[in-house]
Design a protein around this motif. Structure first.
Motif, PDB file in Angstrom:
ATOM      1  N   GLN A 111       7.864  12.881 -13.845  1.00  0.00           N
ATOM      2  CA  GLN A 111       6.795  12.156 -14.523  1.00  0.00           C
ATOM      3  C   GLN A 111       6.304  10.974 -13.684  1.00  0.00           C
ATOM      4  N   ARG A 112       7.080  10.620 -12.673  1.00  0.00           N
ATOM      5  CA  ARG A 112       6.719   9.525 -11.768  1.00  0.00           C
ATOM      6  C   ARG A 112       6.831  10.029 -10.336  1.00  0.00           C
ATOM      7  N   ILE A 113       6.119  11.080 -10.050  1.00  0.00           N
ATOM      8  CA  ILE A 113       6.238  11.781  -8.778  1.00  0.00           C
ATOM      9  C   ILE A 113       5.811  10.899  -7.599  1.00  0.00           C
ATOM     10  N   TYR A 114       5.058   9.837  -7.886  1.00  0.00           N
ATOM     11  CA  TYR A 114       4.652   8.899  -6.838  1.00  0.00           C
ATOM     12  C   TYR A 114       5.853   8.210  -6.192  1.00  0.00           C
ATOM     13  N   LEU A 115       7.024   8.313  -6.824  1.00  0.00           N
ATOM     14  CA  LEU A 115       8.229   7.712  -6.254  1.00  0.00           C
ATOM     15  C   LEU A 115       8.629   8.377  -4.936  1.00  0.00           C
ATOM     16  N   TYR A 116       8.064   9.541  -4.646  1.00  0.00           N
ATOM     17  CA  TYR A 116       8.277  10.159  -3.325  1.00  0.00           C
ATOM     18  C   TYR A 116       7.995   9.127  -2.231  1.00  0.00           C
ATOM     19  N   THR A 117       6.846   8.469  -2.345  1.00  0.00           N
ATOM     20  CA  THR A 117       6.441   7.522  -1.312  1.00  0.00           C
ATOM     21  C   THR A 117       7.352   6.305  -1.290  1.00  0.00           C
ATOM     22  N   PHE A 118       7.791   5.856  -2.449  1.00  0.00           N
ATOM     23  CA  PHE A 118       8.708   4.718  -2.512  1.00  0.00           C
ATOM     24  C   PHE A 118      10.040   5.063  -1.851  1.00  0.00           C
ATOM     25  N   MET A 162       9.591   3.933  12.314  1.00  0.00           N
ATOM     26  CA  MET A 162      10.438   4.718  11.426  1.00  0.00           C
ATOM     27  C   MET A 162       9.997   4.569   9.968  1.00  0.00           C
ATOM     28  N   VAL A 163       9.591   3.352   9.601  1.00  0.00           N
ATOM     29  CA  VAL A 163       9.119   3.119   8.230  1.00  0.00           C
ATOM     30  C   VAL A 163       7.857   3.927   7.969  1.00  0.00           C
ATOM     31  N   VAL A 164       6.898   3.830   8.866  1.00  0.00           N
ATOM     32  CA  VAL A 164       5.618   4.521   8.684  1.00  0.00           C
ATOM     33  C   VAL A 164       5.798   6.035   8.692  1.00  0.00           C
ATOM     34  N   SER A 165       6.614   6.541   9.602  1.00  0.00           N
ATOM     35  CA  SER A 165       6.777   7.994   9.704  1.00  0.00           C
ATOM     36  C   SER A 165       7.461   8.577   8.483  1.00  0.00           C
ATOM     37  N   GLU A 166       8.399   7.843   7.892  1.00  0.00           N
ATOM     38  CA  GLU A 166       9.085   8.364   6.713  1.00  0.00           C
ATOM     39  C   GLU A 166       8.182   8.289   5.483  1.00  0.00           C
ATOM     40  N   ILE A 167       7.379   7.246   5.382  1.00  0.00           N
ATOM     41  CA  ILE A 167       6.394   7.181   4.301  1.00  0.00           C
ATOM     42  C   ILE A 167       5.379   8.313   4.461  1.00  0.00           C
ATOM     43  N   GLY A 168       4.927   8.519   5.688  1.00  0.00           N
ATOM     44  CA  GLY A 168       3.977   9.596   5.952  1.00  0.00           C
ATOM     45  C   GLY A 168       4.535  10.958   5.613  1.00  0.00           C
ATOM     46  N   ALA A 169       5.819  11.161   5.900  1.00  0.00           N
ATOM     47  CA  ALA A 169       6.458  12.437   5.590  1.00  0.00           C
ATOM     48  C   ALA A 169       6.454  12.714   4.094  1.00  0.00           C
ATOM     49  N   LYS A 170       6.775  11.684   3.305  1.00  0.00           N
ATOM     50  CA  LYS A 170       6.827  11.873   1.853  1.00  0.00           C
ATOM     51  C   LYS A 170       5.432  12.000   1.252  1.00  0.00           C
ATOM     52  N   TYR A 178      -0.637  11.023  -7.672  1.00  0.00           N
ATOM     53  CA  TYR A 178      -0.823  11.149  -6.232  1.00  0.00           C
ATOM     54  C   TYR A 178      -1.484   9.893  -5.670  1.00  0.00           C
ATOM     55  N   SER A 179      -2.487   9.372  -6.373  1.00  0.00           N
ATOM     56  CA  SER A 179      -3.218   8.193  -5.920  1.00  0.00           C
ATOM     57  C   SER A 179      -2.318   6.964  -5.869  1.00  0.00           C
ATOM     58  N   ALA A 180      -1.399   6.857  -6.828  1.00  0.00           N
ATOM     59  CA  ALA A 180      -0.474   5.718  -6.837  1.00  0.00           C
ATOM     60  C   ALA A 180       0.385   5.712  -5.577  1.00  0.00           C
ATOM     61  N   GLY A 181       0.924   6.875  -5.218  1.00  0.00           N
ATOM     62  CA  GLY A 181       1.710   6.974  -3.994  1.00  0.00           C
ATOM     63  C   GLY A 181       0.859   6.725  -2.762  1.00  0.00           C
ATOM     64  N   LEU A 182      -0.376   7.223  -2.782  1.00  0.00           N
ATOM     65  CA  LEU A 182      -1.290   7.065  -1.652  1.00  0.00           C
ATOM     66  C   LEU A 182      -1.604   5.599  -1.393  1.00  0.00           C
ATOM     67  N   ILE A 183      -1.914   4.859  -2.443  1.00  0.00           N
ATOM     68  CA  ILE A 183      -2.255   3.440  -2.301  1.00  0.00           C
ATOM     69  C   ILE A 183      -1.055   2.638  -1.809  1.00  0.00           C
ATOM     70  N   PHE A 184       0.104   2.879  -2.414  1.00  0.00           N
ATOM     71  CA  PHE A 184       1.316   2.169  -2.001  1.00  0.00           C
ATOM     72  C   PHE A 184       1.637   2.454  -0.538  1.00  0.00           C
ATOM     73  N   GLY A 185       1.615   3.737  -0.163  1.00  0.00           N
ATOM     74  CA  GLY A 185       1.938   4.116   1.201  1.00  0.00           C
ATOM     75  C   GLY A 185       0.968   3.533   2.211  1.00  0.00           C
ATOM     76  N   ALA A 186      -0.320   3.573   1.883  1.00  0.00           N
ATOM     77  CA  ALA A 186      -1.333   3.040   2.797  1.00  0.00           C
ATOM     78  C   ALA A 186      -1.142   1.548   3.021  1.00  0.00           C
ATOM     79  N   LEU A 187      -0.872   0.803   1.951  1.00  0.00           N
ATOM     80  CA  LEU A 187      -0.692  -0.643   2.070  1.00  0.00           C
ATOM     81  C   LEU A 187       0.519  -0.993   2.941  1.00  0.00           C
ATOM     82  N   VAL A 188       1.631  -0.307   2.702  1.00  0.00           N
ATOM     83  CA  VAL A 188       2.837  -0.587   3.486  1.00  0.00           C
ATOM     84  C   VAL A 188       2.616  -0.245   4.960  1.00  0.00           C
ATOM     85  N   CYS A 189       1.950   0.875   5.221  1.00  0.00           N
ATOM     86  CA  CYS A 189       1.715   1.295   6.607  1.00  0.00           C
ATOM     87  C   CYS A 189       0.774   0.340   7.331  1.00  0.00           C
ATOM     88  N   ILE A 190      -0.223  -0.177   6.617  1.00  0.00           N
ATOM     89  CA  ILE A 190      -1.123  -1.159   7.219  1.00  0.00           C
ATOM     90  C   ILE A 190      -0.351  -2.425   7.582  1.00  0.00           C
TER      91      ILE A 190
END
Length: 276
Positions: free
Chosen positions: A32-39, A153-161, A191-203
């Motif tokens: 129900q909180r699939i965006y946790l993949y990115t976290f 390593m941080v960016v690549s693992e976020i990108g993988a998820k 999906y958008s929640a994970g996308l926004i979180f991942g993009a911000l951390v990678c930036i």
């Protein structure tokens, strides 16, 4: 709050080798909180990045690169690599869609799966080693170089998820199973929640090091790799299953590291203005 914490706990049990007991309730809360993949990718990236930072300071580049790969699979496991192997068997099988799916579901490892895994491991090693080599040209100290490796390593693992979420968000299941559950759970808002979180951390990860939007470009590249893989899966299997989702993780990680290498190389060649 309790259900959210249960979902977080279950997400690490599902996506890493961290010894967390998963219940059916916890698995459902996680979906129900699939965006946790990115976290989870962020946290795993921090852990792997910490080891990579230490290895950069203590070991020669080739040994350090090998040790980083060992740490990656120690904490993430081999389930996703197994998915890449199964998909490789299916892609290299001849015949109808049904035969390809049968080859993919076969528990025996074929030459296609072995080849795909070998190429993936070599590519992962080469990309990590290349980042180390390019970083040496632009770093004035070993600690600065280690910080770049840490951020990579941080960016690549976020990108993988996020690659896994991407292929699930736009894919259609070919049969029932864990993959189908993930696909059905990956709605656009999640999906958008994970996308926004991942993009911000990678930036932030590379912006703070003076590399502009390098991290974001690598993050986007991992997403594109998942869409390309989805197109391949649709053509060969008529859809997507859990193996394809796992394969997206492995390929997304490698693609993001390759792009990071290219961007760092551009900086070392005097093209900093292109990242502003």
């Amino acid at each position: 709050m309790g259900s959210f914490l249960l979902a977080v706990k279950s997400s690490f049990g599902f996506l890493s080798t961290i010894p967390v007991y998963i219940t059916e309730e916890g698995f459902n809360e996680f979906n129900q909180r699939i965006y946790l993949y990115t976290f989870v990718g962020f946290v795993l990236g921090l852990i792997i990045g910490l080891f990579a930072f230490i290895f950069e300071l203590l070991f020669p580049s080739m040994i350090g690169s090998f040790l980083i790969i060992a740490v990656i699979y120690y904490f993430t496991g081999f389930n996703h690599l197994d998915g890449l192997a199964d998909m490789g068997d299916g892609l290299t099988a001849h015949g109808s869609v049904e035969k390809k799916i049968s080859a993919m579901k076969d528990v025996s490892l074929g030459i296609g799966g072995a080849a795909f895994c070998t190429i993936a491991i070599i590519s992962l090693y080469a990309s990590i080693l290349s980042i180390k080599s390019e970083t040496a040209f632009i770093s004035s100290s070993s600690s600065e170089a280690a910080m770049i490796i840490f951020a990579s390593m941080v960016v690549s693992e976020i990108g993988a998820k996020q690659a896994m979420l991407t292929i699930a968000a736009f894919g259609k299941p070919v049969h029932d199973g864990m993959g189908a559950i993930t696909i059905e759970s990956t709605t656009f808002p999640r999906y958008s929640a994970g996308l926004i979180f991942g993009a911000l951390v990678c930036i932030i990860s590379f912006w703070l090091l003076g590399f502009g939007i390098t991290g974001l470009i690598a993050f986007i590249a991992s997403i594109v790799s998942a869409l390309v893989l989805l197109n391949v899966s649709n053509r060969h299997f008529g859809g997507l299953n859990g193996d394809g989702i796992g394969a997206a993780n492995e390929i997304g990680r490698i693609v993001s590291l390759v792009i990071l290498t290219l961007m760092i190389k551009m900086i070392s060649g005097g093209s900093e203005w292109m990242l502003l």
